[in-house]
Design a protein around this motif. Structure first.
Motif, short mmCIF file in Angstrom:
data_model
loop_
_atom_site.label_atom_id
_atom_site.label_comp_id
_atom_site.label_asym_id
_atom_site.label_seq_id
_atom_site.Cartn_x
_atom_site.Cartn_y
_atom_site.Cartn_z
N TYR A 170 3.46 24.71 34.60
CA TYR A 170 3.27 25.89 34.79
C TYR A 170 2.36 25.75 36.35
CZ TYR A 170 4.16 28.02 30.07
OH TYR A 170 4.78 28.48 29.73
N ASN A 171 2.50 26.62 37.19
CA ASN A 171 1.19 26.22 38.60
C ASN A 171 1.31 24.84 39.36
OD1 ASN A 171 -0.19 28.15 36.24
ND2 ASN A 171 0.19 28.42 38.88
N ALA A 172 2.68 24.00 38.83
CA ALA A 172 3.04 22.70 39.46
C ALA A 172 3.62 22.78 41.27
CB ALA A 172 4.11 22.05 38.83
N ASN A 173 3.18 21.87 41.55
CA ASN A 173 3.36 21.48 42.57
C ASN A 173 4.69 21.18 43.46
OD1 ASN A 173 3.61 21.29 45.72
ND2 ASN A 173 1.57 21.74 46.17
N PHE A 174 6.07 21.34 43.90
CA PHE A 174 6.96 20.50 43.99
C PHE A 174 7.43 20.19 45.42
CE2 PHE A 174 7.56 21.52 39.03
CZ PHE A 174 8.27 19.96 39.13
N THR A 175 6.02 20.73 46.11
CA THR A 175 6.27 20.96 47.70
C THR A 175 6.85 19.74 48.22
OG1 THR A 175 4.67 22.19 47.71
CG2 THR A 175 5.13 21.23 50.22
N ASN A 176 8.60 19.65 48.54
CA ASN A 176 9.42 18.96 49.40
C ASN A 176 9.51 17.71 48.60
OD1 ASN A 176 8.94 19.54 51.16
ND2 ASN A 176 6.86 17.97 52.13
N ALA A 177 9.40 17.91 47.21
CA ALA A 177 10.23 17.15 45.66
C ALA A 177 11.74 17.27 46.16
CB ALA A 177 9.55 18.21 44.59
N LEU A 179 14.82 16.93 43.27
CA LEU A 179 14.97 17.41 41.37
C LEU A 179 17.07 17.48 42.19
CD1 LEU A 179 12.49 18.19 41.62
CD2 LEU A 179 13.30 19.71 39.79
N GLU A 180 17.57 17.00 42.80
CA GLU A 180 19.05 16.90 42.65
C GLU A 180 19.69 15.98 41.49
OE1 GLU A 180 23.16 14.97 44.85
OE2 GLU A 180 21.05 14.21 46.06
N GLY A 181 21.01 16.23 40.26
CA GLY A 181 21.11 15.95 39.46
C GLY A 181 20.31 16.50 38.17
N ALA A 182 19.17 17.17 38.50
CA ALA A 182 18.13 17.24 37.18
C ALA A 182 18.88 17.79 36.10
CB ALA A 182 16.62 17.43 37.43
N ARG A 183 18.28 17.97 35.39
CA ARG A 183 18.35 18.95 33.87
C ARG A 183 17.37 19.58 34.03
NH1 ARG A 183 20.06 13.86 33.12
NH2 ARG A 183 18.96 13.45 31.78
N GLU A 191 4.84 30.33 38.33
CA GLU A 191 3.88 30.24 39.18
C GLU A 191 4.60 28.52 39.56
OE1 GLU A 191 2.61 32.46 40.47
OE2 GLU A 191 2.98 34.01 38.22
N ALA A 192 5.45 27.48 40.18
CA ALA A 192 5.08 26.61 40.94
C ALA A 192 5.49 26.73 41.63
CB ALA A 192 6.73 25.35 40.15
N ILE A 193 5.22 26.18 42.45
CA ILE A 193 5.24 26.05 44.20
C ILE A 193 6.31 25.20 44.70
CG2 ILE A 193 4.00 25.12 46.33
CD1 ILE A 193 1.36 25.39 45.18
N MET A 194 7.11 25.61 45.50
CA MET A 194 8.63 24.99 45.77
C MET A 194 9.30 24.76 46.78
SD MET A 194 11.35 26.16 42.43
CE MET A 194 10.22 26.12 40.55
N GLU A 198 13.81 19.98 47.01
CA GLU A 198 15.38 20.31 47.06
C GLU A 198 16.17 20.23 45.70
OE1 GLU A 198 17.11 17.59 49.54
OE2 GLU A 198 16.02 17.39 50.74
N HIS A 199 17.25 21.66 45.29
CA HIS A 199 17.44 21.67 44.06
C HIS A 199 17.11 22.02 43.41
CE1 HIS A 199 21.24 19.68 46.06
NE2 HIS A 199 20.64 18.15 46.62
N CYS A 200 15.36 22.85 43.63
CA CYS A 200 14.71 23.50 42.94
C CYS A 200 15.22 24.65 41.91
CB CYS A 200 13.23 23.52 43.07
SG CYS A 200 11.81 21.96 42.78
N PRO A 201 14.79 25.31 41.46
CA PRO A 201 15.54 26.20 40.84
C PRO A 201 14.34 27.38 41.64
CG PRO A 201 13.93 25.89 39.16
CD PRO A 201 13.85 24.85 40.14
N HIS A 202 14.77 27.82 42.61
CA HIS A 202 14.34 29.51 43.20
C HIS A 202 14.53 30.47 43.12
CE1 HIS A 202 13.64 25.80 46.15
NE2 HIS A 202 14.67 26.06 46.82
N ASP A 203 15.42 30.51 41.11
CA ASP A 203 15.40 31.70 41.01
C ASP A 203 13.84 31.85 39.96
OD1 ASP A 203 15.37 29.89 39.37
OD2 ASP A 203 17.31 31.09 38.34
N TRP A 204 12.88 31.88 40.30
CA TRP A 204 12.07 31.63 39.43
C TRP A 204 11.09 32.36 40.38
CZ3 TRP A 204 10.28 30.83 34.70
CH2 TRP A 204 11.10 30.08 33.13
#
Length: 204
Positions: A170-177, A179-183, A191-194, A198-204
């Protein structure tokens, strides 16, 4: 002959007594050195060392489960394969620490600073990391299943092949993170910042 026998027996008893004393001294030394002490902090399970200075300490394979290290300075410390299950590390400074394959199941790391820490292969199941700083941290192949990371700052963090199943971001910051291959089945990114992630679930 009787005199010689008595002398021999007496000498033998003296030798055995000396060996016994030496053995006891060695056992005592071993027992007192079983748990090393660093800056007044005894490195053992359930130890209480709040705000202790353990900067650059060698804590590889250390048994620190259920320990209270809240607010401790662990910058640059080597905690590779250490056991910190259920340990209290709230507000601890672990920037640049080597925590490869650390066992941190259900550890309390709220508000901890883990910027540029090496957490590759770390076991963080059910760990509490709300508000933690993980900027540029290496979390490759880390296990974060069911971990809590609301408002965690994971800017630039590497989470390749990490297990994020049921983790709460919740509300985490994933800027420039990364996640390739992450499950992440059933993970929550509400409300996470993305931005730039790369490879973040942008459908949130």
């Amino acid at each position: 002959m009787a005199i010689i026998r008595k002398i021999t027996t007496f000498a033998l008893c003296g030798v055995l007594s000396a060996f016994s004393i030496q053995s006891m001294a060695e056992d005592e030394q071993q027992s007192t050195s079983e748990f090393p002490t660093i800056n007044g902090c005894e490195i053992k399970p359930e130890t209480v060392c709040k705000k202790v200075n353990l900067k650059n300490a060698d804590l590889r394979h250390a048994k620190l489960h259920n320990a209270d290290l809240s607010g401790a300075d662990l910058r640059g410390a080597d905690l590779a394969r250490a056991d910190i299950r259920h340990a209290d590390l709230r507000g601890a400074d672990l920037r640049g620490a080597n925590m490869e394959s650390v066992q941190a199941w259900a550890a309390f790391l709220q508000g901890a600073k883990l910027d540029k820490a090496n957490l590759q292969g770390a076991n963080l199941n059910f760990a509490r990391l709300s508000g933690a700083h993980l900027i540029d941290a290496n979390l490759r192949s880390a296990n974060l299943e069911a971990a809590w990371l609301p408002k965690a700052n994971m800017t630039g963090a590497i989470l390749k092949n990490a297990n994020l199943q049921e983790a709460k971001f919740y509300n985490a910051n994933f800027t420039n993170a990364e996640l390739e291959g992450a499950r992440f089945p059933y993970a929550i990114f509400q409300e996470a910042i993305m931005e730039g992630c790369e490879h973040c679930p942008h459908d949130w």
